[in-house]
Design an enzyme around this catalytic site. Structure first.
Site, PDB file in Angstrom:
ATOM      1  N   ASP A  40      46.028  42.122  40.295  1.00 12.94           N
ATOM      2  CA  ASP A  40      46.669  40.978  39.647  1.00 12.94           C
ATOM      3  C   ASP A  40      47.804  40.517  40.558  1.00 12.94           C
ATOM      4  O   ASP A  40      48.203  41.226  41.481  1.00 12.94           O
ATOM      5  CB  ASP A  40      47.225  41.395  38.276  1.00 12.94           C
ATOM      6  CG  ASP A  40      47.957  40.248  37.581  1.00 12.94           C
ATOM      7  OD1 ASP A  40      47.413  39.130  37.574  1.00 12.94           O
ATOM      8  OD2 ASP A  40      49.078  40.452  37.078  1.00 12.94           O
ATOM      9  N   SER A  41      48.348  39.347  40.244  1.00 11.28           N
ATOM     10  CA  SER A  41      49.491  38.847  41.013  1.00 11.28           C
ATOM     11  C   SER A  41      50.746  39.678  40.747  1.00 11.28           C
ATOM     12  O   SER A  41      51.723  39.565  41.484  1.00 11.28           O
ATOM     13  CB  SER A  41      49.750  37.387  40.631  1.00 11.28           C
ATOM     14  OG  SER A  41      49.947  37.289  39.231  1.00 11.28           O
ATOM     15  N   TYR A  57      51.034  33.473  41.342  1.00  6.04           N
ATOM     16  CA  TYR A  57      49.845  32.820  41.895  1.00  6.04           C
ATOM     17  C   TYR A  57      49.621  31.473  41.178  1.00  6.04           C
ATOM     18  O   TYR A  57      49.043  30.560  41.722  1.00  6.04           O
ATOM     19  CB  TYR A  57      48.591  33.674  41.675  1.00  6.04           C
ATOM     20  CG  TYR A  57      48.431  34.878  42.581  1.00  6.04           C
ATOM     21  CD1 TYR A  57      49.477  35.353  43.366  1.00  6.04           C
ATOM     22  CD2 TYR A  57      47.212  35.542  42.633  1.00  6.04           C
ATOM     23  CE1 TYR A  57      49.299  36.480  44.178  1.00  6.04           C
ATOM     24  CE2 TYR A  57      47.023  36.651  43.445  1.00  6.04           C
ATOM     25  CZ  TYR A  57      48.074  37.125  44.216  1.00  6.04           C
ATOM     26  OH  TYR A  57      47.888  38.226  45.013  1.00  6.04           O
ATOM     27  N   GLY A  58      50.076  31.420  39.928  1.00  7.65           N
ATOM     28  CA  GLY A  58      49.743  30.286  39.051  1.00  7.65           C
ATOM     29  C   GLY A  58      50.252  28.943  39.505  1.00  7.65           C
ATOM     30  O   GLY A  58      49.755  27.906  39.062  1.00  7.65           O
ATOM     31  N   THR A  72      44.469  33.402  37.241  1.00  2.93           N
ATOM     32  CA  THR A  72      44.482  32.405  38.317  1.00  2.93           C
ATOM     33  C   THR A  72      43.512  32.801  39.440  1.00  2.93           C
ATOM     34  O   THR A  72      42.720  31.977  39.907  1.00  2.93           O
ATOM     35  CB  THR A  72      45.921  32.247  38.872  1.00  2.93           C
ATOM     36  OG1 THR A  72      46.814  32.037  37.774  1.00  2.93           O
ATOM     37  CG2 THR A  72      46.008  31.105  39.838  1.00  2.93           C
ATOM     38  N   GLU A 122      58.108  37.974  30.513  1.00  3.31           N
ATOM     39  CA  GLU A 122      58.774  38.864  31.474  1.00  3.31           C
ATOM     40  C   GLU A 122      60.257  39.061  31.152  1.00  3.31           C
ATOM     41  O   GLU A 122      60.826  40.091  31.467  1.00  3.31           O
ATOM     42  CB  GLU A 122      58.564  38.360  32.897  1.00  3.31           C
ATOM     43  CG  GLU A 122      57.094  38.429  33.264  1.00  3.31           C
ATOM     44  CD  GLU A 122      56.818  38.614  34.737  1.00  3.31           C
ATOM     45  OE1 GLU A 122      57.751  38.567  35.548  1.00  3.31           O
ATOM     46  OE2 GLU A 122      55.636  38.801  35.073  1.00  3.31           O
ATOM     47  N   CYS A 174      45.520  33.797  30.561  1.00  4.14           N
ATOM     48  CA  CYS A 174      46.482  34.308  31.545  1.00  4.14           C
ATOM     49  C   CYS A 174      46.869  35.709  31.109  1.00  4.14           C
ATOM     50  O   CYS A 174      46.974  35.988  29.906  1.00  4.14           O
ATOM     51  CB  CYS A 174      47.702  33.387  31.579  1.00  4.14           C
ATOM     52  SG  CYS A 174      49.105  34.039  32.485  1.00  4.14           S
ATOM     53  N   HIS A 201      49.464  37.389  30.797  1.00  5.88           N
ATOM     54  CA  HIS A 201      50.619  37.638  29.923  1.00  5.88           C
ATOM     55  C   HIS A 201      50.403  37.188  28.475  1.00  5.88           C
ATOM     56  O   HIS A 201      51.129  37.613  27.580  1.00  5.88           O
ATOM     57  CB  HIS A 201      51.841  36.894  30.451  1.00  5.88           C
ATOM     58  CG  HIS A 201      52.380  37.423  31.737  1.00  5.88           C
ATOM     59  ND1 HIS A 201      51.617  37.482  32.889  1.00  5.88           N
ATOM     60  CD2 HIS A 201      53.596  37.916  32.055  1.00  5.88           C
ATOM     61  CE1 HIS A 201      52.366  37.983  33.863  1.00  5.88           C
ATOM     62  NE2 HIS A 201      53.563  38.249  33.385  1.00  5.88           N
TER      63      HIS A 201
HETATM   64  N1  DGL Z   1      48.634  36.829  36.547  1.00  6.50           N
HETATM   65  C1  DGL Z   1      48.741  35.394  36.475  1.00  6.50           C
HETATM   66  C2  DGL Z   1      47.536  34.849  35.713  1.00  6.50           C
HETATM   67  O1  DGL Z   1      46.939  35.518  34.905  1.00  6.50           O
HETATM   68  C3  DGL Z   1      50.040  34.938  35.839  1.00  6.50           C
HETATM   69  C4  DGL Z   1      51.258  35.112  36.702  1.00  6.50           C
HETATM   70  C5  DGL Z   1      51.170  34.272  37.981  1.00  6.50           C
HETATM   71  O2  DGL Z   1      51.343  33.036  37.932  1.00  6.50           O
HETATM   72  O3  DGL Z   1      50.893  34.858  39.017  1.00  6.50           O
HETATM   73  O4  DGL Z   1      47.173  33.718  35.914  1.00  6.50           O
END
Ligand code: DGL
Length: 270
Positions: free
Chosen positions: A10-11, A42-43, A75, A152, A184, A186
């Site tokens: 994941d990011s 990443y988003g 993402t 967060e 997403c 989160h």
């Molecule tokens: N993990 C990213 C997603 O699920 C969210 C956080 C990001 O923008 O990197 O898209």
């Protein structure tokens, strides 16, 4: 039987919501997680950048002896996975396809809402996957960029989250969608607030749960389930200082992870 590990990336730490589903559904599997905490988010990044980052995340995970890799990031799954499919010799599964399949199966009125990062919504991946499942489905997509910082910074169940959710979800309510994909990493942590805003008639789809189901099926069908756990069943790697990941990660997973997290230089895997 196959005792090799499964890789998850994941990011950042959000993908731990997916990791949690995998741990619950596949308690004998050993998992190695990479969170790209040094390059998150990443988003908001361009397609080229998300593709480049996703490639290096996979390159790093491939240094382990793995039987499958899961893109937990909404993402990366939406932007990069469709472009990378067929390029690796181990199964590469993403949350987008798994969640679309589930949403198409559960919607009663054929109207499906999707929420995600700006990049996920801009990619149109959910719309394409849903149409592949059923061309009649109408998709309404809304980017909710403020949801990630709300989670967060510990605001997931506060009034501020509800106010913002009401605003973001207005279009979903007006569309009459009876199903909403929490697209997403989160967003499952905002399930309570989102559920309160939308009411009981809207089914919320947690992509982590869907992809965990896909992984289980893949392992069962190919006789790849683990017979026994590895000594270090769960390992975590990050690309920045692990301290914050350990603190928030223990909260996401509802179990302590200190002592299990190491830092790596992800730029070496570009
Ligand atoms: N993990 C990213 C997603 O699920 C969210 C956080 C990001 O923008 O990197 O898209």
């Amino acid at each position: 039987m196959d005792n090799r590990r499964i890789g998850v990336f994941d990011s950042g730490l959000g993908g731990l919501t997916v990791m949690k589903e995998l741990m619950a559904l596949l308690p004998n599997e050993s998992l190695v997680y990479f969170g790209d905490t040094g390059r998150i988010p990443y988003g908001t990044k361009s397609e080229e950048t998300v593709l480049k980052y996703t490639r290096s995340d996979i390159n790093f995970l491939q240094t382990f002896h793995l039987k499958a890799i899961i893109a937990a990031c909404g993402t990366a799954s939406s932007i990069a996975l469709p472009k990378l499919s067929g390029q690796y010799d181990i199964p590469l599964l993403g949350v987008t396809k798994a969640a679309s399949r589930r949403a198409a199966a559960v919607t009663r009125n054929g109207r499906v809402g999707v929420i995600g990062t700006t990049g996920t919504i801009r990619s149109g991946a959910y719309r394409s996957f849903l149409e592949e499942e059923n061309p009649e489905i109408q998709t309404v997509s809304v980017a909710c960029p403020m949801f990630v910082p709300l989670v967060e910074y510990g605001y997931a169940e506060k009034e501020a989250a509800k106010m913002i959710a009401k605003d973001y979800l207005q279009e979903i309510i007006e569309s009459g969608a009876d199903t909403l994909i929490l697209g997403c990493t989160h967003y499952p942590l905002l399930k309570k607030v989102i559920g309160e805003v939308l009411g009981d008639s809207v089914t919320l789809i947690n992509p982590g749960e869907c992809v965990a189901g896909d992984v289980k099926k893949l392992l069962e069908e190919n006789d790849l389930l683990s017979k026994e756990k590895q000594t270090e069943q769960y390992q975590f790697y990050v690309s920045d200082d692990p301290a914050e990941f350990i603190r928030l990660g223990s909260m996401f997973l509802e179990r302590p992870i200190d002592g299990l997290v190491s830092r790596i230089d992800i730029e070496k895997y570009n």
